[in-house]
Design a protein around this motif. Structure first.
Motif, PDB file in Angstrom:
ATOM      1  N   GLY A 161       0.841  -1.192   0.000  1.00 12.52           N
ATOM      2  CA  GLY A 161       0.000   0.000   0.000  1.00 12.52           C
ATOM      3  C   GLY A 161       0.874   1.239   0.000  1.00 12.52           C
ATOM      4  O   GLY A 161       0.723   2.129   0.830  1.00 12.52           O
ATOM      5  N   THR A 162       1.757   1.331  -0.986  1.00 14.75           N
ATOM      6  CA  THR A 162       2.831   2.323  -0.949  1.00 14.75           C
ATOM      7  C   THR A 162       2.348   3.756  -1.152  1.00 14.75           C
ATOM      8  O   THR A 162       3.047   4.693  -0.778  1.00 14.75           O
ATOM      9  N   GLY A 163       1.170   3.980  -1.766  1.00 13.05           N
ATOM     10  CA  GLY A 163       0.669   5.344  -1.957  1.00 13.05           C
ATOM     11  C   GLY A 163       1.597   6.156  -2.834  1.00 13.05           C
ATOM     12  O   GLY A 163       1.848   5.820  -3.994  1.00 13.05           O
ATOM     13  N   SER A 164       2.150   7.234  -2.304  1.00 14.41           N
ATOM     14  CA  SER A 164       3.063   8.085  -3.060  1.00 14.41           C
ATOM     15  C   SER A 164       4.393   7.402  -3.338  1.00 14.41           C
ATOM     16  O   SER A 164       5.186   7.895  -4.145  1.00 14.41           O
ATOM     17  N   GLY A 165       4.647   6.279  -2.666  1.00  7.66           N
ATOM     18  CA  GLY A 165       5.931   5.598  -2.792  1.00  7.66           C
ATOM     19  C   GLY A 165       6.942   6.021  -1.753  1.00  7.66           C
ATOM     20  O   GLY A 165       8.115   5.629  -1.823  1.00  7.66           O
ATOM     21  N   ALA A 166       6.513   6.775  -0.742  1.00  2.83           N
ATOM     22  CA  ALA A 166       7.446   7.395   0.196  1.00  2.83           C
ATOM     23  C   ALA A 166       8.343   6.380   0.898  1.00  2.83           C
ATOM     24  O   ALA A 166       9.579   6.492   0.868  1.00  2.83           O
ATOM     25  N   ILE A 167       7.745   5.387   1.560  1.00  2.82           N
ATOM     26  CA  ILE A 167       8.558   4.438   2.328  1.00  2.82           C
ATOM     27  C   ILE A 167       9.417   3.601   1.399  1.00  2.82           C
ATOM     28  O   ILE A 167      10.615   3.387   1.647  1.00  2.82           O
ATOM     29  N   ALA A 168       8.841   3.124   0.306  1.00  2.00           N
ATOM     30  CA  ALA A 168       9.592   2.278  -0.622  1.00  2.00           C
ATOM     31  C   ALA A 168      10.784   3.026  -1.212  1.00  2.00           C
ATOM     32  O   ALA A 168      11.903   2.489  -1.274  1.00  2.00           O
ATOM     33  N   GLU A 184       0.654  -1.143  -4.860  1.00  2.00           N
ATOM     34  CA  GLU A 184      -0.431  -0.173  -4.728  1.00  2.00           C
ATOM     35  C   GLU A 184      -1.584  -0.626  -5.617  1.00  2.00           C
ATOM     36  O   GLU A 184      -1.353  -1.083  -6.744  1.00  2.00           O
ATOM     37  N   ASN A 185      -2.827  -0.497  -5.110  1.00  2.00           N
ATOM     38  CA  ASN A 185      -3.966  -0.962  -5.911  1.00  2.00           C
ATOM     39  C   ASN A 185      -5.016   0.102  -6.168  1.00  2.00           C
ATOM     40  O   ASN A 185      -6.079  -0.191  -6.696  1.00  2.00           O
ATOM     41  N   SER A 186      -4.731   1.371  -5.802  1.00  3.12           N
ATOM     42  CA  SER A 186      -5.641   2.465  -6.120  1.00  3.12           C
ATOM     43  C   SER A 186      -5.233   3.090  -7.447  1.00  3.12           C
ATOM     44  O   SER A 186      -4.078   3.529  -7.604  1.00  3.12           O
ATOM     45  N   VAL A 187      -6.164   3.145  -8.395  1.00  8.14           N
ATOM     46  CA  VAL A 187      -5.858   3.735  -9.698  1.00  8.14           C
ATOM     47  C   VAL A 187      -5.443   5.186  -9.537  1.00  8.14           C
ATOM     48  O   VAL A 187      -4.459   5.649 -10.148  1.00  8.14           O
ATOM     49  N   ASP A 188      -6.181   5.941  -8.719  1.00 12.99           N
ATOM     50  CA  ASP A 188      -5.873   7.367  -8.546  1.00 12.99           C
ATOM     51  C   ASP A 188      -4.506   7.560  -7.909  1.00 12.99           C
ATOM     52  O   ASP A 188      -3.739   8.447  -8.308  1.00 12.99           O
ATOM     53  N   ALA A 208       4.453  -2.414  -8.465  1.00 16.87           N
ATOM     54  CA  ALA A 208       3.436  -3.284  -9.050  1.00 16.87           C
ATOM     55  C   ALA A 208       2.053  -2.784  -8.664  1.00 16.87           C
ATOM     56  O   ALA A 208       1.827  -2.339  -7.533  1.00 16.87           O
ATOM     57  N   PHE A 209       1.131  -2.861  -9.625  1.00 16.53           N
ATOM     58  CA  PHE A 209      -0.275  -2.534  -9.352  1.00 16.53           C
ATOM     59  C   PHE A 209      -0.956  -3.828  -8.917  1.00 16.53           C
ATOM     60  O   PHE A 209      -1.324  -4.665  -9.731  1.00 16.53           O
ATOM     61  N   VAL A 210      -1.113  -3.985  -7.609  1.00 23.77           N
ATOM     62  CA  VAL A 210      -1.636  -5.238  -7.063  1.00 23.77           C
ATOM     63  C   VAL A 210      -2.163  -4.985  -5.661  1.00 23.77           C
ATOM     64  O   VAL A 210      -1.658  -4.130  -4.931  1.00 23.77           O
ATOM     65  N   ASP A 211      -3.198  -5.722  -5.280  1.00 20.19           N
ATOM     66  CA  ASP A 211      -3.731  -5.638  -3.928  1.00 20.19           C
ATOM     67  C   ASP A 211      -2.715  -6.214  -2.956  1.00 20.19           C
ATOM     68  O   ASP A 211      -2.079  -7.231  -3.226  1.00 20.19           O
ATOM     69  N   LEU A 212      -2.573  -5.578  -1.796  1.00 25.66           N
ATOM     70  CA  LEU A 212      -1.538  -6.015  -0.865  1.00 25.66           C
ATOM     71  C   LEU A 212      -1.763  -7.439  -0.363  1.00 25.66           C
ATOM     72  O   LEU A 212      -0.813  -8.150  -0.015  1.00 25.66           O
ATOM     73  N   ALA A 213      -3.013  -7.886  -0.324  1.00 28.37           N
ATOM     74  CA  ALA A 213      -3.293  -9.229   0.174  1.00 28.37           C
ATOM     75  C   ALA A 213      -2.703 -10.302  -0.725  1.00 28.37           C
ATOM     76  O   ALA A 213      -2.444 -11.428  -0.269  1.00 28.37           O
ATOM     77  N   HIS A 214      -2.482  -9.980  -1.994  1.00 24.98           N
ATOM     78  CA  HIS A 214      -2.006 -10.975  -2.957  1.00 24.98           C
ATOM     79  C   HIS A 214      -0.653 -10.593  -3.555  1.00 24.98           C
ATOM     80  O   HIS A 214      -0.252 -11.170  -4.569  1.00 24.98           O
ATOM     81  N   PRO A 230      -0.793   1.505   6.543  1.00 23.11           N
ATOM     82  CA  PRO A 230      -2.120   1.136   6.060  1.00 23.11           C
ATOM     83  C   PRO A 230      -3.177   2.140   6.500  1.00 23.11           C
ATOM     84  O   PRO A 230      -2.918   2.996   7.371  1.00 23.11           O
ATOM     85  N   PRO A 231      -4.385   2.078   5.949  1.00 27.03           N
ATOM     86  CA  PRO A 231      -5.495   2.856   6.516  1.00 27.03           C
ATOM     87  C   PRO A 231      -5.806   2.330   7.912  1.00 27.03           C
ATOM     88  O   PRO A 231      -5.939   1.123   8.103  1.00 27.03           O
ATOM     89  N   TYR A 232      -5.893   3.237   8.891  1.00 24.07           N
ATOM     90  CA  TYR A 232      -6.119   2.765  10.260  1.00 24.07           C
ATOM     91  C   TYR A 232      -7.114   3.614  11.054  1.00 24.07           C
ATOM     92  O   TYR A 232      -7.285   3.429  12.260  1.00 24.07           O
ATOM     93  N   VAL A 233      -7.800   4.543  10.402  1.00 18.98           N
ATOM     94  CA  VAL A 233      -8.836   5.321  11.086  1.00 18.98           C
ATOM     95  C   VAL A 233     -10.108   4.472  11.183  1.00 18.98           C
ATOM     96  O   VAL A 233     -10.551   3.915  10.175  1.00 18.98           O
ATOM     97  N   PRO A 234     -10.720   4.333  12.363  1.00 21.28           N
ATOM     98  CA  PRO A 234     -11.986   3.595  12.465  1.00 21.28           C
ATOM     99  C   PRO A 234     -13.064   4.195  11.561  1.00 21.28           C
ATOM    100  O   PRO A 234     -13.128   5.413  11.367  1.00 21.28           O
ATOM    101  N   ASP A 235     -13.901   3.333  11.007  1.00 22.37           N
ATOM    102  CA  ASP A 235     -14.896   3.775  10.023  1.00 22.37           C
ATOM    103  C   ASP A 235     -15.824   4.854  10.550  1.00 22.37           C
ATOM    104  O   ASP A 235     -16.280   5.714   9.783  1.00 22.37           O
TER     105      ASP A 235
END
Length: 322
Positions: A161-168, A184-188, A208-214, A230-235
């Motif tokens: 879930g790299t987002g901007s790629g910062a950590i990677a 990362e799996n978000s198109v945007d 890679a464009f892929v869901d982190l689970a796989h 990861p996203p960690y704010v409660p819904d």
């Protein structure tokens, strides 16, 4: 309705000022005339006043950075221009006013300038991608330290879930003998991730464009560091800052009823990817260290530990693969 996350209510006394800012106020036109052109110091003072009234933290810093962006200067260059009493020409003054108006609506500074600093990197960001925060720099440091301590001459790291790629990209550029894989799996978001990977051009970084689970089954059992913010704010929570709740992508914020749904997935994926002795590094909210340690320990991870950021708030939890 979602409740406030870190505040008692989502609205603030500055809301009326924010609405006025959205309409545009013509601030600088009222301050200049042909006989008395607008000066940098005066424009900054007015911008700071407007930003402070709308609740922008560090209004002085943001005003200087916005004018630096408009003028193509460093922040220090803007400060020097203010001290000298330099005039601000009409075109950059109008551009500065537009930038201040946008910031007064609490649009993130990084969306306006198009960049976000992260450690030694300058990353491109905008709508659709989570803006990297300074506190995540220590999360990257934990991952970098683990990579540097790895026994392998070419350790493998994964950012899920790299987002901007910062950590990677921090891992890839600061540990050049490592092989870094980012998912990362978000198109945007991926639009920005690709741009940052291309700009940094680290030869040891793969995206890679892929869901982190796989992600990356070919790396199973070979990874020295598995890192994630990861996203960690409660819904049902609402982040306190308008910059977060109004502009950050929801998929990068909300992580289920307790905020830890993705953490549970990461625990299993980390066990699949990491070799014995490999480390898992997860960023989280300041109250989530204990429940995350419990999740990881129940899954069999060893040596779980929670680490504070520079403000002494718990920010990341690490664990070792048995």
């Amino acid at each position: 309705m979602r409740r406030a996350f870190g505040a008692d209510a989502p609205s603030t006394p500055a809301d009326a000022m924010i609405r006025r800012a959205r309409r545009g106020l013509g601030w600088f036109e009222l301050m200049a005339s042909p006989a008395s052109p607008l000066r940098v110091d005066a424009a900054l003072r007015r911008a700071v006043d407007v930003l402070a009234r709308t609740g922008v933290p560090d209004a002085q810093v943001d005003a200087e950075l916005l004018l630096a962006h408009v003028l193509g200067l460093s922040r220090g260059g803007v400060q020097a221009a203010a001290i000298r009493g330099d005039a601000l020409d009409p075109d950059p003054a109008a551009e500065f006013e537009r930038a201040v108006t946008r910031r007064a609506t609490r649009e993130p500074l990084q969306h306006i300038t198009g960049t976000a600093p992260f450690r030694h990197l300058e990353l491109r960001v905008g709508p659709g991608v989570f803006v990297p925060r300074p506190e995540t720099e220590m999360v990257a440091q934990l991952a970098i330290d683990a990579l540097l301590a790895a026994a392998s001459d070419s350790p493998v790291a994964v950012d899920l879930g790299t987002g901007s790629g910062a950590i990677a990209l921090a891992m890839a550029t600061e540990v050049p003998h490592a092989q870094v894989h980012a998912a990362e799996n978000s198109v945007d978001a991926f639009v920005w991730t690709k741009e940052n990977f291309a700009r940094v051009a680290a030869p040891n970084a793969r995206l890679a464009f892929v869901d982190l689970a796989h992600a990356f089954p070919e790396l199973d059992g070979t990874v020295s560091v598995v890192a994630s913010n990861p996203p960690y704010v409660p819904d049902e929570a609402i982040p306190r800052d308008p910059e977060v709740r109004l502009f950050d992508p929801p998929a990068a914020l909300y992580g289920g009823a307790d905020g830890l749904d993705v953490v549970r997935v990461l625990s299993g994926v980390g066990l699949r990817l990491a070799h014995p002795g490999g480390m898992l590094v997860i960023e989280h909210g300041e109250w989530q260290g204990a429940p995350i340690r419990a999740i990881l320990e129940a899954d069999g991870w060893l040596a779980t530990a929670t680490h504070p950021d520079l403000t002494m708030r718990d920010r990341a939890t690490t664990a070792i693969r048995p």
